[in-house]
Motif scaffolding. Structure first.
Motif, PDB file in Angstrom:
ATOM      1  N   TRP A  67       0.793  -1.137   0.019  1.00  0.00           N
ATOM      2  CA  TRP A  67       0.005   0.015  -0.104  1.00  0.00           C
ATOM      3  C   TRP A  67       0.989   1.176   0.037  1.00  0.00           C
ATOM      4  O   TRP A  67       1.895   1.217   0.467  1.00  0.00           O
ATOM      5  CB  TRP A  67      -0.753  -0.005   1.401  1.00  0.00           C
ATOM      6  CG  TRP A  67      -2.097  -0.884   1.334  1.00  0.00           C
ATOM      7  CD1 TRP A  67      -2.000  -2.374   1.203  1.00  0.00           C
ATOM      8  CD2 TRP A  67      -3.415  -0.715   0.832  1.00  0.00           C
ATOM      9  NE1 TRP A  67      -3.106  -2.989   1.209  1.00  0.00           N
ATOM     10  CE2 TRP A  67      -4.292  -1.955   1.010  1.00  0.00           C
ATOM     11  CE3 TRP A  67      -4.296   0.612   0.887  1.00  0.00           C
ATOM     12  CZ2 TRP A  67      -5.502  -1.937   0.931  1.00  0.00           C
ATOM     13  CZ3 TRP A  67      -5.571   0.215   0.715  1.00  0.00           C
ATOM     14  CH2 TRP A  67      -6.037  -0.769   0.664  1.00  0.00           C
ATOM     15  N   THR A  68       0.243   2.195  -0.503  1.00  0.00           N
ATOM     16  CA  THR A  68       1.135   3.616  -0.535  1.00  0.00           C
ATOM     17  C   THR A  68       0.188   4.746  -0.162  1.00  0.00           C
ATOM     18  O   THR A  68      -0.724   4.894  -0.682  1.00  0.00           O
ATOM     19  CB  THR A  68       1.540   4.093  -2.115  1.00  0.00           C
ATOM     20  OG1 THR A  68       2.349   2.834  -2.582  1.00  0.00           O
ATOM     21  CG2 THR A  68       2.466   5.244  -2.114  1.00  0.00           C
TER      22      THR A  68
ATOM     23  N   ASP B  98      -4.089   1.118  -2.998  1.00  0.00           N
ATOM     24  CA  ASP B  98      -4.058  -0.234  -2.612  1.00  0.00           C
ATOM     25  C   ASP B  98      -3.001  -1.046  -3.558  1.00  0.00           C
ATOM     26  O   ASP B  98      -2.361  -0.396  -4.282  1.00  0.00           O
ATOM     27  CB  ASP B  98      -5.403  -1.113  -2.693  1.00  0.00           C
ATOM     28  CG  ASP B  98      -5.893  -1.274  -4.089  1.00  0.00           C
ATOM     29  OD1 ASP B  98      -5.275  -0.946  -5.049  1.00  0.00           O
ATOM     30  OD2 ASP B  98      -7.151  -1.109  -4.373  1.00  0.00           O
ATOM     31  N   PRO B  99      -2.651  -2.298  -3.437  1.00  0.00           N
ATOM     32  CA  PRO B  99      -1.548  -3.020  -3.958  1.00  0.00           C
ATOM     33  C   PRO B  99      -1.645  -2.988  -5.527  1.00  0.00           C
ATOM     34  O   PRO B  99      -0.629  -2.612  -6.246  1.00  0.00           O
ATOM     35  CB  PRO B  99      -1.539  -4.400  -3.425  1.00  0.00           C
ATOM     36  CG  PRO B  99      -2.006  -4.296  -2.169  1.00  0.00           C
ATOM     37  CD  PRO B  99      -3.169  -3.278  -2.093  1.00  0.00           C
TER      38      PRO B  99
ATOM     39  N   THR C  80      -1.044   0.571  -6.640  1.00  0.00           N
ATOM     40  CA  THR C  80       0.477   1.009  -6.308  1.00  0.00           C
ATOM     41  C   THR C  80       1.336   0.357  -7.709  1.00  0.00           C
ATOM     42  O   THR C  80       2.241   1.148  -8.121  1.00  0.00           O
ATOM     43  CB  THR C  80       1.117   0.325  -4.832  1.00  0.00           C
ATOM     44  OG1 THR C  80       0.311   0.935  -3.837  1.00  0.00           O
ATOM     45  CG2 THR C  80       2.655   0.412  -4.923  1.00  0.00           C
TER      46      THR C  80
ATOM     47  N   ARG D 210      -8.930   2.301   5.067  1.00  0.00           N
ATOM     48  CA  ARG D 210      -8.411   3.178   3.797  1.00  0.00           C
ATOM     49  C   ARG D 210      -9.207   4.575   4.093  1.00  0.00           C
ATOM     50  O   ARG D 210      -8.674   5.676   3.831  1.00  0.00           O
ATOM     51  CB  ARG D 210      -8.831   2.399   2.693  1.00  0.00           C
ATOM     52  CG  ARG D 210      -8.267   3.374   1.315  1.00  0.00           C
ATOM     53  CD  ARG D 210      -8.784   2.457   0.231  1.00  0.00           C
ATOM     54  NE  ARG D 210      -7.972   2.969  -0.946  1.00  0.00           N
ATOM     55  CZ  ARG D 210      -7.987   2.677  -2.270  1.00  0.00           C
ATOM     56  NH1 ARG D 210      -8.446   1.381  -2.424  1.00  0.00           N
ATOM     57  NH2 ARG D 210      -7.409   3.273  -3.308  1.00  0.00           N
TER      58      ARG D 210
ATOM     59  N   LEU E  53      -2.624  -5.870   6.876  1.00  0.00           N
ATOM     60  CA  LEU E  53      -3.158  -5.355   5.524  1.00  0.00           C
ATOM     61  C   LEU E  53      -4.117  -6.227   5.127  1.00  0.00           C
ATOM     62  O   LEU E  53      -4.881  -6.198   4.246  1.00  0.00           O
ATOM     63  CB  LEU E  53      -2.195  -4.815   4.672  1.00  0.00           C
ATOM     64  CG  LEU E  53      -1.375  -3.758   5.409  1.00  0.00           C
ATOM     65  CD1 LEU E  53      -0.199  -3.616   4.262  1.00  0.00           C
ATOM     66  CD2 LEU E  53      -2.083  -2.511   5.031  1.00  0.00           C
TER      67      LEU E  53
END
Length: 279
Positions: free
Chosen positions: A214-215, A262-263, A266, A247, A238
């Motif tokens: 996550w970023t 989210d992944p 990202t 989030r 997560l």
């Protein structure tokens, strides 16, 4: 000591032995509180009167992550790789009293300077370990943490042995099953180092059978790359069923304008930023 009283001159500076840079504690005339400067560059900000007042954007995002991911006031076992002025450790103590915190710092003189000039909140349980972050974390063996904060990266000048998949795997291995790794990465406008760190952490998470990265960042950095910081998250926490709620909380808490990826988002973002994913 009052937050408005200047520490004695003998407690306001130190020469750091590893970087051979001078460190200073100076008054912040803009935001109030105190600033740690290393080599003339601002590294950390501390408000002794209100340790929940966090000026630096990336640290505020990290604090917001902790606030949402664990119940209010619950003590945490947390390791900080890189000391700075212990801003986040102060925040954790005030918001989660009785937390057991460990700081690993390579500059022997820095924690002494910071804690003497800027005392920690009453009751702080803080263990200070001097040495290389990777070596000292590994030396803790079976010790596990709910959160590990990595704050040692600054673009291409970052320690190469820490900017790797292997290091991230080791750090993830020191977490509880539902723990979280929080990584601050600062980079210049090209963001190539940042993109590589996303890739390395993504691969480490995959090797540990964890969901992706996550970023959290300032939204403008995703559309107009500039010098700045992004917070990367990985770990078993997560996979929580509450992740959508977290989030929303991270977005609402800011600082604004905020972006929380989210992944999948990202990976998509870093295909365009800093050279994408060359594998």
């Amino acid at each position: 000591m009052s937050s408005t009283d200047l520490p004695p001159a003998s407690r306001r500076s130190a020469q750091l032995s590893v970087s051979d840079q001078p460190a200073w504690i100076v008054k912040d005339e803009v935001d109030g509180g105190w600033v740690l400067q290393i080599g003339g560059v601002e590294q950390s900000h501390v408000d002794l009167a209100d340790p929940t007042h966090i000026v630096h954007e990336y640290l505020r995002r990290m604090a917001n992550v902790l606030d949402a991911a664990w119940p209010t006031r619950r003590p945490l076992r947390i390791a900080h790789l890189g000391a700075g002025a212990l801003t986040l450790a102060r925040y954790v103590q005030v918001t989660r009293p009785a937390s057991q915190q460990v700081v690993i710092e390579i500059e022997r003189e820095l924690p002494t300077l910071v804690t003497s000039a800027l005392p920690m909140p009453a009751g702080t349980e803080l263990e200070i370990v001097i040495g290389d972050a990777r070596e000292q974390l590994a030396a803790m063996g079976a010790r596990r943490f709910e959160a590990i904060v990595v704050d040692v990266f600054s673009g291409e000048s970052s320690p190469a042995h820490l900017a790797t998949q292997d290091f991230y795997r080791e750090a993830l291995g020191q977490l509880e099953a539902d723990g979280m790794l929080l990584v601050n990465v600062g980079d210049d406008a090209g963001q190539r180092f940042l993109a590589r760190q996303v890739r390395e952490l993504e691969d480490a998470a995959a090797e540990e059978c964890l969901s992706g990265v996550w970023t959290l960042t300032h939204a403008s950095l995703l559309t107009r790359p500039a010098d700045g910081n992004m917070v990367l998250l990985a770990g078993g926490a997560l996979s929580s069923p509450d992740i959508d709620e977290w989030r929303r909380a991270w977005m609402q808490a800011g600082p604004h304008p905020a972006a929380v990826l989210d992944p999948a988002e990202t990976l998509e973002a870093f295909r365009e930023i800093g050279g994408g994913r060359p594998r």
